[in-house]
Design a protein around this motif. Structure first.
Motif, PDB file in Angstrom:
ATOM      1  N   LEU A 268       1.056   4.108  -2.818  1.00 17.47           N
ATOM      2  CA  LEU A 268       0.887   5.536  -2.545  1.00 17.47           C
ATOM      3  C   LEU A 268       2.088   6.336  -3.020  1.00 17.47           C
ATOM      4  O   LEU A 268       1.949   7.420  -3.604  1.00 17.47           O
ATOM      5  CB  LEU A 268       0.675   5.758  -1.042  1.00 17.47           C
ATOM      6  N   ARG A 269       3.296   5.757  -2.791  1.00 16.82           N
ATOM      7  CA  ARG A 269       4.502   6.457  -3.225  1.00 16.82           C
ATOM      8  C   ARG A 269       4.570   6.552  -4.744  1.00 16.82           C
ATOM      9  O   ARG A 269       4.941   7.590  -5.309  1.00 16.82           O
ATOM     10  CB  ARG A 269       5.735   5.730  -2.688  1.00 16.82           C
TER      11      ARG A 269
ATOM     12  N   SER B 242       2.131   9.115  -5.817  1.00 20.01           N
ATOM     13  CA  SER B 242       2.657  10.444  -5.531  1.00 20.01           C
ATOM     14  C   SER B 242       3.749  10.831  -6.521  1.00 20.01           C
ATOM     15  O   SER B 242       3.784  11.974  -7.004  1.00 20.01           O
ATOM     16  CB  SER B 242       3.204  10.487  -4.098  1.00 20.01           C
TER      17      SER B 242
ATOM     18  N   HIS C 269       0.833  -1.209   0.000  1.00 22.45           N
ATOM     19  CA  HIS C 269       0.000   0.000   0.000  1.00 22.45           C
ATOM     20  C   HIS C 269       0.864   1.254   0.000  1.00 22.45           C
ATOM     21  O   HIS C 269       0.595   2.209  -0.738  1.00 22.45           O
ATOM     22  CB  HIS C 269      -0.907  -0.028   1.228  1.00 22.45           C
ATOM     23  N   GLU C 270       1.922   1.233   0.821  1.00 16.37           N
ATOM     24  CA  GLU C 270       2.825   2.389   0.848  1.00 16.37           C
ATOM     25  C   GLU C 270       3.539   2.576  -0.480  1.00 16.37           C
ATOM     26  O   GLU C 270       3.711   3.702  -0.951  1.00 16.37           O
ATOM     27  CB  GLU C 270       3.853   2.203   1.977  1.00 16.37           C
TER      28      GLU C 270
END
Length: 407
Positions: free
Chosen positions: A178-179, A182, A174-175
């Motif tokens: 998101l990264r 982004s 998930h991170e």
């Protein structure tokens, strides 16, 4: 043969995935209730097949060992304690009626090992080991019971750890997502900003010169026809140059997968034409550029070109100047760009330095271009309040310095 085996393996894998999806959709209370019925049936069957006829309450105790199981996920330690106490009653009243494999005990130990708190897990493990050692009447029975219960505890602990690792991987994925989102959004924003700067530099410069020339043309069309002709020629040249540069930008945008390296890269040698068009607009321009043997990175050279172009555009549009000076010099590992004029300037304020002067969109673009190259740009009125100064320092990079050292 290999094809048949591969197809069979794929079919089994697909079937297993489908079965897992179906099981995941089943209500856990329904599944645990079915397991409780199975455990009760095993315990009743063990009592029924005992050599001694047992009264009804022994059957009731056998069923009671499985009654708490539907709530094992919610209250693992409480369910294990309740089933264990009832099991102790069966063991004391009718030890021979105990099932060889107590399903309720296996499920309770597994659930605590998987879902219980750390102190609950350790407490249950100690109780299970002690009860198996003390409560079993034969060495073989003790060993079998220890292997069964401790093995179940180890298996539950393994599932617990695998579930934890799955959560960690899910959070990490998930991170990463998101990264990545982004980074993609940042890349899109940076590319939009780059395109906006390109379009602004091309159009603002060309249109500003065309407007100035168009306003001057009617004034001299009767008194100096030759100058009027040159003025309109300058307007046409500015328009054609803007069209060429726009086609280059739009051509890059139309190409699939085109990156910034394919974007138009103007050279410092082209500043002579820019300065000439500014002279046609009535501003004397003194131009000082590095020699032809001066090695410059393409991105630094393009940035310097755009900074000078934007600064001269502002001179024509806003300064009301009669002369401007452009100096582009390479000193050490830095390319310095200075553009100054003798126009009306802006009245400086005592509480604000030149570097704090924000200006309009064009000056913001100058600072952004310099920062993109790892440099710095400043723009603002001169200290004496006359004229305007734009300065930038752009690092040349290690590759250029190595190439110069070899030369």
């Amino acid at each position: 043969m290999d094809t048949v085996v591969a197809n069979w393996t794929a079919g089994v894998a697909g079937w297993s995935a489908e079965q897992r999806r179906r099981l995941a959709g089943v209500n856990p209370y329904v599944l645990d209730s079915l397991l409780a019925l199975f455990s009760a049936a095993v315990s009743v069957w063990s009592v029924w097949n005992d050599e001694v006829d047992r009264p009804w309450w022994v059957y009731a105790l056998a069923v009671g060992t499985a009654l708490p199981l539907p709530w094992r996920r919610r209250r693992p330690m409480s369910v294990a304690a309740a089933s264990g106490l009832v099991s102790v009653g069966v063991s004391v009243a009718a030890h021979s009626s105990m099932p060889q494999i107590p399903v309720y005990a296996v499920l309770a130990v597994y659930t605590v090992a998987d879902r219980g708190r750390d102190w609950q897990r350790m407490l249950l493990l100690a109780v299970v080991v002690v009860s198996n050692v003390v409560g079993t009447r034969s060495a073989d029975g003790m060993l079998f019971s220890l292997l069964l219960t401790v093995g179940t505890f180890v298996f539950g602990s393994l599932v617990r750890e695998l579930r934890r690792l799955a959560r960690v991987e899910a959070e990490r994925a998930h991170e990463v997502g998101l990264r990545a989102a982004s980074d993609a959004a940042r890349a899109v924003a940076e590319e939009r900003g780059r395109i906006a700067r390109e379009m602004h530099d091309i159009l603002a410069h060309a249109v500003s010169l065309m407007v100035v020339q168009a306003e001057a043309g009617p004034v001299v069309v009767r008194s100096d026809p030759e100058r009027a002709i040159r003025t309109f020629d300058t307007i046409a040249d500015s328009g054609r140059d803007a069209m060429v540069q726009l086609r280059r930008v739009l051509g890059v945008l139309k190409e699939d997968g085109a990156g910034p390296q394919l974007a138009p890269q103007p050279r410092l040698a082209e500043l002579g034409a820019v300065a000439e068009r500014v002279r046609e607009a009535g501003v004397r321009v003194r131009l000082e550029l590095p020699g032809p043997g001066h090695v410059l990175p393409a991105d630094v050279e393009a940035t310097a070109f755009r900074i000078v172009q934007e600064a001269l555009t502002n001179v024509v549009k806003h300064a009301g100047a009669s002369a401007a000076e452009v100096r582009v010099t390479g000193t050490g590992d830095v390319l310095e760009v200075l553009v100054s004029d003798d126009g009306r300037g802006v009245r400086p304020r005592a509480d604000r330095a030149v570097s704090d002067w924000s200006g309009g969109r064009g000056l913001v673009g100058i600072r952004e271009r310099a920062a993109a190259c790892g440099g710095r740009a400043e723009a603002g009125p001169r200290a004496d309040g006359t004229g305007f100064l734009v300065s930038a320092r752009l690092p040349l990079g290690a590759a250029v310095l190595v190439e110069r050292a070899r030369a």
